[in-house]
Design a protein around this motif. Structure first.
Motif, short mmCIF file in Angstrom:
data_model
loop_
_atom_site.label_atom_id
_atom_site.label_comp_id
_atom_site.label_asym_id
_atom_site.label_seq_id
_atom_site.Cartn_x
_atom_site.Cartn_y
_atom_site.Cartn_z
N ALA A 263 18.07 2.24 -4.85
CA ALA A 263 17.34 3.41 -5.35
C ALA A 263 15.96 3.00 -5.87
N GLU A 264 15.90 1.85 -6.54
CA GLU A 264 14.61 1.37 -7.04
C GLU A 264 13.68 1.01 -5.89
N PHE A 265 14.22 0.37 -4.86
CA PHE A 265 13.39 0.02 -3.71
C PHE A 265 12.88 1.27 -3.00
N GLN A 266 13.72 2.29 -2.95
CA GLN A 266 13.28 3.55 -2.35
C GLN A 266 12.13 4.16 -3.17
N GLN A 267 12.22 4.04 -4.49
CA GLN A 267 11.13 4.51 -5.35
C GLN A 267 9.85 3.72 -5.09
N PHE A 268 9.99 2.41 -4.93
CA PHE A 268 8.82 1.59 -4.62
C PHE A 268 8.16 2.06 -3.33
N GLN A 269 8.97 2.32 -2.31
CA GLN A 269 8.42 2.80 -1.04
C GLN A 269 7.69 4.12 -1.22
N THR A 270 8.31 5.02 -1.95
CA THR A 270 7.72 6.36 -2.15
C THR A 270 6.37 6.26 -2.86
N VAL A 271 6.31 5.45 -3.90
CA VAL A 271 5.06 5.29 -4.65
C VAL A 271 3.98 4.68 -3.77
N LEU A 272 4.32 3.65 -3.04
CA LEU A 272 3.34 2.99 -2.18
C LEU A 272 2.81 3.94 -1.11
N LEU A 273 3.70 4.66 -0.46
CA LEU A 273 3.29 5.56 0.62
C LEU A 273 2.46 6.73 0.09
N LYS A 274 2.82 7.25 -1.07
CA LYS A 274 2.06 8.36 -1.64
C LYS A 274 0.65 7.94 -2.00
N GLN A 275 0.50 6.73 -2.51
CA GLN A 275 -0.84 6.25 -2.84
C GLN A 275 -1.69 6.05 -1.59
N LEU A 276 -1.07 5.54 -0.53
CA LEU A 276 -1.79 5.38 0.73
C LEU A 276 -2.21 6.74 1.29
N GLU A 277 -1.30 7.71 1.20
CA GLU A 277 -1.61 9.06 1.68
C GLU A 277 -2.74 9.68 0.87
N GLU A 290 15.78 6.98 6.83
CA GLU A 290 17.02 7.68 6.53
C GLU A 290 18.25 6.81 6.79
N GLN A 291 18.05 5.70 7.50
CA GLN A 291 19.16 4.80 7.84
C GLN A 291 18.81 3.38 7.41
N ALA A 292 18.38 3.22 6.16
CA ALA A 292 17.85 1.92 5.74
C ALA A 292 18.32 1.53 4.35
N THR A 293 18.17 0.25 4.05
CA THR A 293 18.48 -0.26 2.72
C THR A 293 17.31 -0.10 1.77
N HIS A 294 16.12 0.19 2.31
CA HIS A 294 14.88 0.43 1.55
C HIS A 294 14.27 -0.84 0.96
N HIS A 295 14.88 -1.99 1.18
CA HIS A 295 14.24 -3.21 0.66
C HIS A 295 13.15 -3.71 1.60
N VAL A 352 2.86 -4.74 9.55
CA VAL A 352 3.22 -5.74 8.55
C VAL A 352 4.54 -5.35 7.90
N ARG A 353 5.24 -6.36 7.38
CA ARG A 353 6.51 -6.14 6.69
C ARG A 353 6.33 -6.40 5.20
N ILE A 354 6.65 -5.40 4.41
CA ILE A 354 6.65 -5.52 2.95
C ILE A 354 8.10 -5.44 2.52
N SER A 355 8.59 -6.48 1.84
CA SER A 355 10.00 -6.45 1.45
C SER A 355 10.13 -6.72 -0.05
N PHE A 356 10.89 -5.85 -0.70
CA PHE A 356 11.01 -5.85 -2.15
C PHE A 356 12.21 -6.67 -2.62
N GLY A 357 12.14 -7.10 -3.88
CA GLY A 357 13.23 -7.84 -4.49
C GLY A 357 13.40 -7.43 -5.94
N SER A 358 14.45 -7.96 -6.56
CA SER A 358 14.79 -7.57 -7.93
C SER A 358 13.75 -8.00 -8.95
N ASP A 359 12.86 -8.93 -8.58
CA ASP A 359 11.84 -9.37 -9.52
C ASP A 359 10.57 -8.53 -9.44
N ASN A 360 10.49 -7.62 -8.47
CA ASN A 360 9.31 -6.75 -8.37
C ASN A 360 9.36 -5.63 -9.40
#
Length: 379
Positions: A263-277, A290-295, A352-360
């Motif tokens: 859920a946190e990684f999904q939030q990270f994605q949402t924030v990043l994409l909204k800022q780019l938009e 819709e079929q992803a782990t979001h990390h 490019v691939r951006i991948s999140f972790g628990s330390d982000n």
């Protein structure tokens, strides 16, 4: 200059508790687990406690866990030994076009030995159709090897559906769960998985250690020959410090934490994409959110070379990647994106691939967005 790490699909930093566990074993438990004296018995106890912890995380028997050096060894063991042991029943293998090189290159090796391999395609979102799998399955299919989560898109593949089909077929089912184990609850017996590969460094454990789950329902010869470690299933003195560190990393994984992390990684994605938009940056998402782990977030920036973008971010202390760590640093394009879009598609060199972790943190994600926007809008 601060440094920020967004390449967790390649590897993750060891958790402090893991470092402590590894250090303690290296200092205090130096015996060989195979020795019968008290030093060996102490080491053996640590080894079996770790095996119990890991087995419990999958709801399997401790005996079904084989310690090894990581995902590559696990994939090679599962695939090569199954093929060689079962070739009298058939020589047909099934995998996908988007597997990790540890699977794809192993399959290519088996083709040189006379085995036939079907490489299942994916659609432009990176999804595998179960119908394509069903069409490929034959009477002489002896092994199916399909990754649980793709390392370049984060897509979750239809493993339970395929497992259900294979419950009525004699083919063995292997799943590379290197990207899935730290984020999804997995019960191999329930799903119908016979063999499962896991690597510790993908979930804040040490590098160079992992395990292979092998159900007691199947029999395979050992991949490595030598001593009688791991009940004669994997020769070589066990990497006890690494195994205990991996066990500690497993202990830190809880079902609720896995859900909250996704859920946190999904939030990270949402924030990043909204800022780019909001900044008017043109981009496309590679994969199916819709079929992803979001990390993992795989993004295309049309007209922007991915190697140059990576370099500019690296100069500012930000780490991302252009694909699998096992092919990074080469001129080879992403085979995953090629499978999705076709060879020569401009998306491949602009992603490019951006991948999140628990330390982000969310603050880091916002800074990443700001740096990306500054680079992409600079004339």
């Amino acid at each position: 200059m601060s440094r920020m790490y967004f390449d967790h699909a390649a590897t993750t930093p060891m958790a402090p508790e893991v470092i402590d566990a590894v250090t303690q074993v290296m200092k205090e438990v130096f015996g060989n687990p195979s020795s019968i004296h008290q030093f060996g018995r102490q080491a053996h106890e640590y080894l079996e406690n770790a095996r119990q912890t890991i087995a419990s995380s999958l709801q399997v028997k401790p005996h079904e866990i084989i310690f090894n050096s990581g995902g590559t060894e696990g994939d090679n063991t599962a695939i090569i030994e199954t093929a060689l042991a079962r070739q009298n029943f058939g020589k047909h293998l099934i995998t996908t076009a988007i597997e990790h090189p540890a699977v794809l290159n192993t399959m290519k090796y088996l083709e040189t030995l006379g085995f036939e391999v079907t490489y299942l395609p994916v659609d432009q979102k990176g999804n595998l159709a179960v119908a394509d799998f069903q069409k490929a399955l034959r009477e002489d299919t002896i092994l199916v090897s399909i990754m649980y989560v793709n390392n370049e898109t984060g897509n979750i593949l239809p493993i339970p559906e395929i497992g259900a089909i294979l419950k009525h077929h004699p083919a063995y089912f292997h799943a590379d769960a290197v990207q899935a184990y730290g984020l999804l609850e997995i019960n191999p017996h329930e799903i119908g998985i016979d063999l499962l590969s896991v690597s510790a460094h993908k979930f804040n454990g040490p590098k160079g250690v992992g395990f292979l789950f092998k159900t007691d329902a199947i029999q395979l010869p050992p991949f490595l020959h030598g001593g009688e470690q791991e009940e004669k299933r994997r020769a070589g003195t066990e990497n006890l410090a690494g195994i205990v560190g991996m066990s500690q990393a497993v202990s830190l994984l809880k079902a609720t934490d896995k859900n909250s992390k996704r859920a946190e990684f999904q939030q990270f994605q949402t924030v990043l994409l909204k800022q780019l938009e909001a900044a008017g940056i043109p981009f496309e998402i590679n994969g199916d959110v819709e079929q992803a782990t979001h990390h993992v977030l795989n993004l295309r920036f049309p007209g922007v070379r991915n190697d140059l973008l990576l370099m500019k971010l690296d100069l500012q202390g930000i780490a991302i990647s252009t694909g699998s760590a096992c092919t990074a640093g080469t001129v080879d394009p992403s085979h995953v994106l090629e499978a999705m879009y076709g060879k020569g598609n401009p998306t491949i060199k602009e992603s490019v691939r951006i991948s999140f972790g628990s330390d982000n943190t969310l603050a880091e994600v916002e800074e990443l967005a700001a740096k990306l926007i500054a680079i992409l809008t600079k004339k």
